[in-house]
Motif scaffolding. Structure first.
Motif, PDB file in Angstrom:
ATOM      1  N   ASN A   2      22.007  55.528 100.581  1.00  0.00           N
ATOM      2  CA  ASN A   2      22.323  55.303  99.506  1.00  0.00           C
ATOM      3  C   ASN A   2      22.141  54.049  98.964  1.00  0.00           C
ATOM      4  OD1 ASN A   2      24.750  55.704  97.226  1.00  0.00           O
ATOM      5  ND2 ASN A   2      26.040  55.795  98.932  1.00  0.00           N
ATOM      6  N   GLU A   3      21.217  54.034  98.165  1.00  0.00           N
ATOM      7  CA  GLU A   3      21.034  52.937  97.361  1.00  0.00           C
ATOM      8  C   GLU A   3      20.974  52.490  96.498  1.00  0.00           C
ATOM      9  OE1 GLU A   3      16.093  52.347  97.644  1.00  0.00           O
ATOM     10  OE2 GLU A   3      16.070  53.090  99.340  1.00  0.00           O
ATOM     11  N   ALA A   4      21.637  53.453  95.309  1.00  0.00           N
ATOM     12  CA  ALA A   4      21.884  53.681  94.206  1.00  0.00           C
ATOM     13  C   ALA A   4      22.800  52.608  94.313  1.00  0.00           C
ATOM     14  CB  ALA A   4      22.150  54.691  92.561  1.00  0.00           C
ATOM     15  N   THR A   5      23.923  52.182  94.904  1.00  0.00           N
ATOM     16  CA  THR A   5      25.246  51.951  94.764  1.00  0.00           C
ATOM     17  C   THR A   5      24.793  50.455  95.044  1.00  0.00           C
ATOM     18  OG1 THR A   5      25.888  52.112  97.293  1.00  0.00           O
ATOM     19  CG2 THR A   5      26.740  53.785  95.596  1.00  0.00           C
ATOM     20  N   SER A   6      23.388  49.724  95.604  1.00  0.00           N
ATOM     21  CA  SER A   6      23.496  48.548  96.066  1.00  0.00           C
ATOM     22  C   SER A   6      22.718  47.582  95.166  1.00  0.00           C
ATOM     23  CB  SER A   6      23.157  48.836  96.939  1.00  0.00           C
ATOM     24  OG  SER A   6      21.687  48.880  98.006  1.00  0.00           O
ATOM     25  N   LEU A   7      21.917  49.273  94.157  1.00  0.00           N
ATOM     26  CA  LEU A   7      21.045  48.177  93.021  1.00  0.00           C
ATOM     27  C   LEU A   7      22.149  47.000  92.062  1.00  0.00           C
ATOM     28  CD1 LEU A   7      19.184  51.285  92.666  1.00  0.00           C
ATOM     29  CD2 LEU A   7      18.523  48.831  94.050  1.00  0.00           C
ATOM     30  N   PRO A   8      21.778  46.288  91.757  1.00  0.00           N
ATOM     31  CA  PRO A   8      22.543  45.345  90.665  1.00  0.00           C
ATOM     32  C   PRO A   8      22.561  46.249  89.297  1.00  0.00           C
ATOM     33  CG  PRO A   8      20.514  44.224  91.166  1.00  0.00           C
ATOM     34  CD  PRO A   8      20.533  45.555  92.146  1.00  0.00           C
ATOM     35  N   ALA A   9      23.808  46.144  88.926  1.00  0.00           N
ATOM     36  CA  ALA A   9      23.894  46.426  87.039  1.00  0.00           C
ATOM     37  C   ALA A   9      22.894  46.380  86.477  1.00  0.00           C
ATOM     38  CB  ALA A   9      24.766  46.989  86.634  1.00  0.00           C
ATOM     39  N   LEU A  10      21.755  46.938  85.565  1.00  0.00           N
ATOM     40  CA  LEU A  10      21.079  46.120  84.678  1.00  0.00           C
ATOM     41  C   LEU A  10      21.493  45.553  83.613  1.00  0.00           C
ATOM     42  CD1 LEU A  10      17.994  49.307  84.639  1.00  0.00           C
ATOM     43  CD2 LEU A  10      17.355  46.646  85.720  1.00  0.00           C
ATOM     44  N   PRO A  11      21.431  44.456  83.071  1.00  0.00           N
ATOM     45  CA  PRO A  11      22.183  43.988  82.271  1.00  0.00           C
ATOM     46  C   PRO A  11      21.713  44.165  80.818  1.00  0.00           C
ATOM     47  CG  PRO A  11      20.241  41.980  82.976  1.00  0.00           C
ATOM     48  CD  PRO A  11      20.164  43.511  83.803  1.00  0.00           C
ATOM     49  N   ASP A  12      22.484  43.528  80.014  1.00  0.00           N
ATOM     50  CA  ASP A  12      22.183  43.779  78.671  1.00  0.00           C
ATOM     51  C   ASP A  12      21.041  43.656  78.061  1.00  0.00           C
ATOM     52  OD1 ASP A  12      22.540  44.684  75.841  1.00  0.00           O
ATOM     53  OD2 ASP A  12      23.484  43.147  75.397  1.00  0.00           O
ATOM     54  N   ARG A  13      21.159  42.697  77.908  1.00  0.00           N
ATOM     55  CA  ARG A  13      19.393  41.416  77.758  1.00  0.00           C
ATOM     56  C   ARG A  13      19.274  40.363  79.136  1.00  0.00           C
ATOM     57  NH1 ARG A  13      19.358  36.922  72.949  1.00  0.00           N
ATOM     58  NH2 ARG A  13      17.047  36.609  73.836  1.00  0.00           N
ATOM     59  N   LEU A  14      18.029  41.271  78.710  1.00  0.00           N
ATOM     60  CA  LEU A  14      17.019  40.892  80.231  1.00  0.00           C
ATOM     61  C   LEU A  14      15.409  40.306  80.310  1.00  0.00           C
ATOM     62  CD1 LEU A  14      17.230  40.374  83.563  1.00  0.00           C
ATOM     63  CD2 LEU A  14      15.896  42.663  83.382  1.00  0.00           C
ATOM     64  N   SER A  15      14.809  38.781  80.477  1.00  0.00           N
ATOM     65  CA  SER A  15      13.441  38.523  80.660  1.00  0.00           C
ATOM     66  C   SER A  15      13.403  38.788  81.659  1.00  0.00           C
ATOM     67  CB  SER A  15      14.070  37.242  79.820  1.00  0.00           C
ATOM     68  OG  SER A  15      12.577  36.412  79.790  1.00  0.00           O
ATOM     69  N   VAL A  16      11.914  38.313  82.138  1.00  0.00           N
ATOM     70  CA  VAL A  16      10.778  38.693  82.678  1.00  0.00           C
ATOM     71  C   VAL A  16      10.806  36.946  82.975  1.00  0.00           C
ATOM     72  CG1 VAL A  16       8.242  38.722  83.204  1.00  0.00           C
ATOM     73  CG2 VAL A  16       9.352  40.771  82.420  1.00  0.00           C
ATOM     74  N   ASP A  17      10.834  36.645  82.641  1.00  0.00           N
ATOM     75  CA  ASP A  17      10.032  34.580  82.634  1.00  0.00           C
ATOM     76  C   ASP A  17      11.114  33.590  83.052  1.00  0.00           C
ATOM     77  OD1 ASP A  17       9.414  31.901  82.331  1.00  0.00           O
ATOM     78  OD2 ASP A  17       9.361  32.122  80.210  1.00  0.00           O
ATOM     79  N   PRO A  18      10.819  33.773  83.746  1.00  0.00           N
ATOM     80  CA  PRO A  18      12.143  32.767  85.507  1.00  0.00           C
ATOM     81  C   PRO A  18      12.430  31.880  84.425  1.00  0.00           C
ATOM     82  CG  PRO A  18       9.233  32.539  86.181  1.00  0.00           C
ATOM     83  CD  PRO A  18       9.237  32.903  84.761  1.00  0.00           C
ATOM     84  N   ARG A  19      12.279  31.104  83.344  1.00  0.00           N
ATOM     85  CA  ARG A  19      12.419  29.799  83.049  1.00  0.00           C
ATOM     86  C   ARG A  19      13.559  30.061  81.999  1.00  0.00           C
ATOM     87  NH1 ARG A  19       6.942  28.417  81.609  1.00  0.00           N
ATOM     88  NH2 ARG A  19       6.462  29.874  80.725  1.00  0.00           N
ATOM     89  N   SER A  20      13.782  31.695  81.248  1.00  0.00           N
ATOM     90  CA  SER A  20      15.037  32.033  80.407  1.00  0.00           C
ATOM     91  C   SER A  20      16.259  32.753  81.023  1.00  0.00           C
ATOM     92  CB  SER A  20      14.697  33.411  79.934  1.00  0.00           C
ATOM     93  OG  SER A  20      14.969  33.803  79.476  1.00  0.00           O
ATOM     94  N   PRO A  21      16.952  31.748  80.632  1.00  0.00           N
ATOM     95  CA  PRO A  21      18.792  31.511  80.793  1.00  0.00           C
ATOM     96  C   PRO A  21      18.707  33.579  80.680  1.00  0.00           C
ATOM     97  CG  PRO A  21      18.339  31.488  78.512  1.00  0.00           C
ATOM     98  CD  PRO A  21      17.332  31.176  79.168  1.00  0.00           C
ATOM     99  N   HIS A  22      18.115  34.764  80.682  1.00  0.00           N
ATOM    100  CA  HIS A  22      18.072  35.478  80.472  1.00  0.00           C
ATOM    101  C   HIS A  22      17.664  36.467  81.814  1.00  0.00           C
ATOM    102  CE1 HIS A  22      20.397  35.536  76.597  1.00  0.00           C
ATOM    103  NE2 HIS A  22      19.725  35.449  76.195  1.00  0.00           N
ATOM    104  N   HIS A  23      17.016  35.094  82.329  1.00  0.00           N
ATOM    105  CA  HIS A  23      16.840  36.085  84.308  1.00  0.00           C
ATOM    106  C   HIS A  23      17.272  36.434  85.245  1.00  0.00           C
ATOM    107  CE1 HIS A  23      12.634  36.616  86.651  1.00  0.00           C
ATOM    108  NE2 HIS A  23      13.777  35.720  87.429  1.00  0.00           N
ATOM    109  N   VAL A  24      16.971  37.203  85.769  1.00  0.00           N
ATOM    110  CA  VAL A  24      17.990  37.695  87.026  1.00  0.00           C
ATOM    111  C   VAL A  24      17.101  38.573  88.083  1.00  0.00           C
ATOM    112  CG1 VAL A  24      19.977  39.005  87.683  1.00  0.00           C
ATOM    113  CG2 VAL A  24      19.927  38.780  85.083  1.00  0.00           C
TER     114      VAL A  24
END
Length: 89
Positions: A2-24
């Protein structure tokens, strides 16, 4: 399993760049897929579902800091976790 329950929810805004405040970092432990107007996009650098846009690299063009120059594409944005095969839902 049951992996679906252990995945974090996808945020409304997401960035690939680790320097961004929207990077998770926890989200990127699995492959994330993005649909723009029903078509899967593989080169997305950043997205916002509520505002309806994605940012993609504009070819090989770089800005003055050496990062890819990004362009904004607008439409209906959907984010999802890819399964092992890498297909859209």
């Amino acid at each position: 399993m049951n992996e679906a329950t252990s995945l974090p929810a996808l945020p409304d805004r997401l960035s690939v760049d680790p320097r961004s405040p929207h990077h998770v970092a926890a989200v990127f432990e699995r492959d994330v897929g993005i649909l723009l107007n029903g078509k899967e996009r593989l080169n997305v650098e950043e997205y916002c579902i509520s505002e309806g846009w994605i940012k993609v690299a504009a070819g090989k063009t770089l800005d003055r800091k050496g990062r890819p120059l990004l362009i904004k594409l607008k439409g209906v944005v959907e984010a999802f976790y890819r399964d092992g095969a890498g297909s859209a839902p």
